[in-house]
Scaffold this motif. Structure first.
Motif, PDB file in Angstrom:
ATOM      1  N   ALA A 213       0.317  -1.200   0.626  1.00 23.91           N
ATOM      2  CA  ALA A 213       0.421   0.345  -0.301  1.00 23.91           C
ATOM      3  C   ALA A 213       0.619   1.175  -0.102  1.00 23.91           C
ATOM      4  N   VAL A 214       2.354   1.271   0.181  1.00 26.05           N
ATOM      5  CA  VAL A 214       3.531   2.006   0.287  1.00 26.05           C
ATOM      6  C   VAL A 214       2.503   3.039  -1.200  1.00 26.05           C
ATOM      7  N   LEU A 215       3.084   1.757  -2.222  1.00 22.56           N
ATOM      8  CA  LEU A 215       2.365   2.416  -3.563  1.00 22.56           C
ATOM      9  C   LEU A 215       1.067   2.890  -4.486  1.00 22.56           C
ATOM     10  N   ASN A 216       0.384   1.464  -3.712  1.00 21.60           N
ATOM     11  CA  ASN A 216      -0.961   1.222  -4.095  1.00 21.60           C
ATOM     12  C   ASN A 216      -2.137   1.377  -3.658  1.00 21.60           C
ATOM     13  N   LYS A 217      -2.418   1.270  -4.743  1.00 19.64           N
ATOM     14  CA  LYS A 217      -4.425   1.848  -3.947  1.00 19.64           C
ATOM     15  C   LYS A 217      -3.967   0.893  -2.980  1.00 19.64           C
ATOM     16  N   PHE A 218      -5.512   0.647  -1.619  1.00 19.82           N
ATOM     17  CA  PHE A 218      -4.950  -0.725  -1.058  1.00 19.82           C
ATOM     18  C   PHE A 218      -6.238  -1.580  -1.318  1.00 19.82           C
ATOM     19  N   GLU A 219      -6.102  -2.306  -1.626  1.00 19.61           N
ATOM     20  CA  GLU A 219      -7.323  -3.623  -1.517  1.00 19.61           C
ATOM     21  C   GLU A 219      -7.910  -4.568  -0.093  1.00 19.61           C
ATOM     22  N   GLY A 220      -9.133  -3.639   0.301  1.00 21.29           N
ATOM     23  CA  GLY A 220      -9.667  -4.704   1.768  1.00 21.29           C
ATOM     24  C   GLY A 220      -8.842  -4.032   2.924  1.00 21.29           C
ATOM     25  N   LYS A 221      -8.910  -4.740   3.999  1.00 21.80           N
ATOM     26  CA  LYS A 221      -8.956  -3.810   5.842  1.00 21.80           C
ATOM     27  C   LYS A 221      -7.285  -4.016   5.186  1.00 21.80           C
ATOM     28  N   LEU A 223      -3.432  -1.876   6.290  1.00 27.82           N
ATOM     29  CA  LEU A 223      -2.542  -2.185   7.175  1.00 27.82           C
ATOM     30  C   LEU A 223      -2.957  -1.393   8.585  1.00 27.82           C
ATOM     31  N   SER A 224      -2.941  -0.293   8.274  1.00 29.24           N
ATOM     32  CA  SER A 224      -2.860   1.093   8.419  1.00 29.24           C
ATOM     33  C   SER A 224      -4.275   2.110   8.256  1.00 29.24           C
ATOM     34  N   PRO A 225      -5.152   2.512   9.646  1.00 31.16           N
ATOM     35  CA  PRO A 225      -6.334   2.873   9.248  1.00 31.16           C
ATOM     36  C   PRO A 225      -5.665   4.472   7.919  1.00 31.16           C
ATOM     37  N   GLY A 226      -4.504   4.259   8.313  1.00 27.94           N
ATOM     38  CA  GLY A 226      -4.690   5.576   7.428  1.00 27.94           C
ATOM     39  C   GLY A 226      -4.268   5.803   5.901  1.00 27.94           C
ATOM     40  N   MET A 227      -3.827   4.548   5.471  1.00 23.11           N
ATOM     41  CA  MET A 227      -4.090   4.466   4.237  1.00 23.11           C
ATOM     42  C   MET A 227      -5.078   4.752   3.643  1.00 23.11           C
ATOM     43  N   LYS A 228      -6.149   4.900   4.103  1.00 20.50           N
ATOM     44  CA  LYS A 228      -7.510   4.373   2.858  1.00 20.50           C
ATOM     45  C   LYS A 228      -8.075   6.156   3.228  1.00 20.50           C
ATOM     46  N   TYR A 229      -7.056   6.869   4.069  1.00 19.41           N
ATOM     47  CA  TYR A 229      -8.118   8.518   3.580  1.00 19.41           C
ATOM     48  C   TYR A 229      -7.421   9.546   2.569  1.00 19.41           C
ATOM     49  N   LYS A 230      -8.145  10.019   2.191  1.00 21.96           N
ATOM     50  CA  LYS A 230      -7.201  10.302   0.493  1.00 21.96           C
ATOM     51  C   LYS A 230      -6.315  11.430   1.727  1.00 21.96           C
ATOM     52  N   HIS A 231      -4.867  12.146   0.969  1.00 27.29           N
ATOM     53  CA  HIS A 231      -4.365  12.192   2.161  1.00 27.29           C
ATOM     54  C   HIS A 231      -3.841  13.951   1.471  1.00 27.29           C
ATOM     55  N   TYR A 232      -3.083  14.699   2.211  1.00 32.14           N
ATOM     56  CA  TYR A 232      -1.953  15.993   1.802  1.00 32.14           C
ATOM     57  C   TYR A 232      -2.473  16.768   0.494  1.00 32.14           C
ATOM     58  N   ALA A 233      -3.431  16.384   0.604  1.00 34.96           N
ATOM     59  CA  ALA A 233      -3.944  17.084  -0.494  1.00 34.96           C
ATOM     60  C   ALA A 233      -4.293  18.677  -0.612  1.00 34.96           C
TER      61      ALA A 233
END
Ligand code: TXA
Ligand code: MG
Length: 337
Positions: A213-221, A223-233
């Motif tokens: 998920a460091v470079l790819n859109k997350f699929e499923g659950k 590892l870190s909740p922060g990964m699923k939110y739009k960020h830094y925008a």
């Protein structure tokens, strides 16, 4: 709420800020990565105030900041790998995830049974945490979804009126958030790249890997909740450009209406109305240092509806820059050929 904003920090300001934290209030403070929005990590009511001030979803956990790595065992179940990382990188821009102990309130960890810990090396941060005498929960001090704050203007803009005190100490050295590594997976896994890279980590934990998920859109659950939110925008839409740099430059040279992120060397591009430099092209540390400030600058250009950014090189801290930019872009990448 009135916010006490301090630009020249004295010892008595640190004592005042530490008292605010102990009494359940909110203090914005500098770290070597980005500014943090701190509260007593052992006080669930204070932690709730953080989520409210940022407008952050309550399932997105906070990092607990400690004065020294040897305090970690009070709050989490430490292991040998943790002490290897601590010895090599703490204090410094590294956050480690381990199983949490009961003493950490569940709202601090967004309901997870793990906790993220970090020992910052910034002098003000360290003095504040030591003086507070309690661990300090602190996310980046931006309104949720905005670029992380790396300078006094940014924190004043986002947090004035929402916190008790802001300690300003100029620009943050690194400019992107800490590297996050989890030790609760089968092998140590980097969830968020930063100044400390995978190859740095592999010197002490050779089996460490990067999460997909460091470079790819997350699929499923994630590892870190922060990964699923739009960020830094920033407000405008961000688009990443991939391909040969000379071709990207040719494409950008006709984009007079758009925001452009480019480098000091790109003199022709920099003469366009909305082009900003992120430093010299071969200096990824400068790019990391300037990235969030530049994204915020575009917010003060109402004409700019779209921002183009070339794909940064993935080497070293470049991977951290790419990780932030690709999220700011909502994973929109255009191939230029
Ligand atoms: O450099 C930094 O880390 C800055 C400074 C202030 O220390 N802090 C920071 O915090 O970036 P924040 O909250 O903006 O980002 C923390 C990230 C979030 O994406 C969150 O989901 C993740 O860490 N996180 C926190 N606890 C976690 C846990 N137990 N498991 C997985 N991810 C966790
Ligand atoms: Mg953040």
């Amino acid at each position: 709420m009135t916010t006490d904003i301090v630009y020249k920090i004295t010892d008595s300001d640190i004592i005042k800020a530490a008292n605010i934290i102990r009494e359940g209030g909110l203090v914005v403070f500098p770290t070597e990565t980005v500014y943090g929005l701190g509260a007593n990590a052992l006080d669930p009511t204070a932690a709730d105030k953080i989520y409210k001030a940022k407008g952050r979803p309550s399932d997105n956990p906070l990092i607990i900041h400690l004065a020294k790595a040897s305090d970690a065992q009070k709050y989490c179940v430490t292991n040998e790998d943790f002490y290897k990382l601590a010895e090599a990188f703490m204090p410094g821009p590294l956050t480690v995830i381990l199983p949490k102990k009961e003493i950490v309130p569940s709202n601090v960890t967004g309901g997870l049974d793990t906790v993220a810990l970090r020992v910052p090396c910034n002098e003000v941060a360290n003095a504040l945490i030591s003086a507070a005498g309690v661990p300090v929960a602190a996310p980046s001090a931006n309104i949720s979804g905005r670029p992380s704050p790396t300078a006094p203007d940014h924190v004043v803009e986002d947090m004035q009126g929402r916190v008790d005190m802001i300690l300003c100490a100029g620009e943050c050295d690194i400019g992107v958030e800490s590297t996050i590594i989890t030790l609760v997976t089968e092998v140590p896994t980097i969830l968020r790249p930063g100044k400390i890279t995978l190859s740095d980590i592999r010197r002490v934990l050779p089996e460490a890997v990067l999460a997909d998920a460091v470079l790819n859109k997350f699929e499923g659950k994630p590892l870190s909740p922060g990964m699923k939110y739009k960020h830094y925008a920033p407000r405008a839409e961000v688009v990443l450009l991939d391909g040969e740099y000379s071709k990207i430059k040719a494409f950008l040279s006709s984009q007079r209406e758009s925001g452009i992120l480019c480098y000091d060397e790109d003199k022709e591009l920099l003469s366009l109305p909305y082009a900003l430099s992120v430093g010299a092209k071969d200096k990824p540390d400068e790019e990391a240092h300037l990235l969030f400030a530049r994204l915020r600058e575009f917010d003060s250009m109402p004409q700019v509806k779209k921002i183009y950014a070339p794909m940064p090189d993935r080497e070293g801290i470049g991977l951290a820059v790419l990780n932030r930019l690709i999220r700011a872009a909502g994973f929109t990448v255009i191939e230029i050929d």
